[in-house]
Design a protein around this motif. Sequence first.
Motif, PDB file in Angstrom:
ATOM      1  N   GLU A  31       8.188 -27.339  25.010  1.00  0.00           N
ATOM      2  CA  GLU A  31       9.131 -27.859  24.103  1.00  0.00           C
ATOM      3  C   GLU A  31       8.758 -28.545  23.144  1.00  0.00           C
ATOM      4  N   ASN A  32       9.459 -28.630  21.898  1.00  0.00           N
ATOM      5  CA  ASN A  32       9.531 -29.490  20.736  1.00  0.00           C
ATOM      6  C   ASN A  32       8.382 -28.801  19.698  1.00  0.00           C
ATOM      7  N   THR A  34       8.140 -27.224  16.440  1.00  0.00           N
ATOM      8  CA  THR A  34       8.971 -26.900  15.435  1.00  0.00           C
ATOM      9  C   THR A  34       8.197 -26.672  14.124  1.00  0.00           C
ATOM     10  N   CYS A  38       2.406 -28.102  15.407  1.00  0.00           N
ATOM     11  CA  CYS A  38       2.433 -28.610  16.718  1.00  0.00           C
ATOM     12  C   CYS A  38       1.564 -27.697  17.604  1.00  0.00           C
ATOM     13  N   LYS A  62       7.002 -20.384  22.157  1.00  0.00           N
ATOM     14  CA  LYS A  62       7.160 -21.650  22.884  1.00  0.00           C
ATOM     15  C   LYS A  62       6.420 -21.802  24.102  1.00  0.00           C
ATOM     16  N   THR A  83       2.852 -33.480  27.562  1.00  0.00           N
ATOM     17  CA  THR A  83       4.149 -34.438  27.517  1.00  0.00           C
ATOM     18  C   THR A  83       3.605 -35.617  26.771  1.00  0.00           C
ATOM     19  N   GLY A  86       4.163 -35.545  23.336  1.00  0.00           N
ATOM     20  CA  GLY A  86       5.272 -35.326  22.670  1.00  0.00           C
ATOM     21  C   GLY A  86       5.865 -33.765  22.695  1.00  0.00           C
ATOM     22  N   PHE A  87       5.326 -32.954  23.801  1.00  0.00           N
ATOM     23  CA  PHE A  87       5.395 -31.520  23.975  1.00  0.00           C
ATOM     24  C   PHE A  87       5.707 -31.350  25.536  1.00  0.00           C
TER      25      PHE A  87
END
Length: 93
Positions: A31-32, A34, A38, A62, A83, A86-87
């Motif tokens: 996730e996250n 963008t 990333c 993703k 995680t 931030g992912f």
Amino acid sequence: MTRLFGSTLVALTLLSGGALAAERTVRLTVENMTCETCPIVVRQSLKAVPGVGYVKVSMAEKSAVVTFDDAKATVAALVEATTKTGFPSAQQQ
């Protein structure tokens, strides 16, 4: 004599853990992601986990495909690594 040598060889292999380790490949949903940087951060976080050999991250899908030594790393450790940066991720079933 041959039987003793064979038994000793089997025992040494089991004690060294060589017979228990296996290379494993998993696909994680991530996730996250963008922007173009990333996937780089996700890849670096996964490569930092001991036992990880191959990592391919796709922002478009993703996802991340990770090959690792299951005697040194776990899927939980891979998820934790992404995680923490931030992912959040999870293993695809």
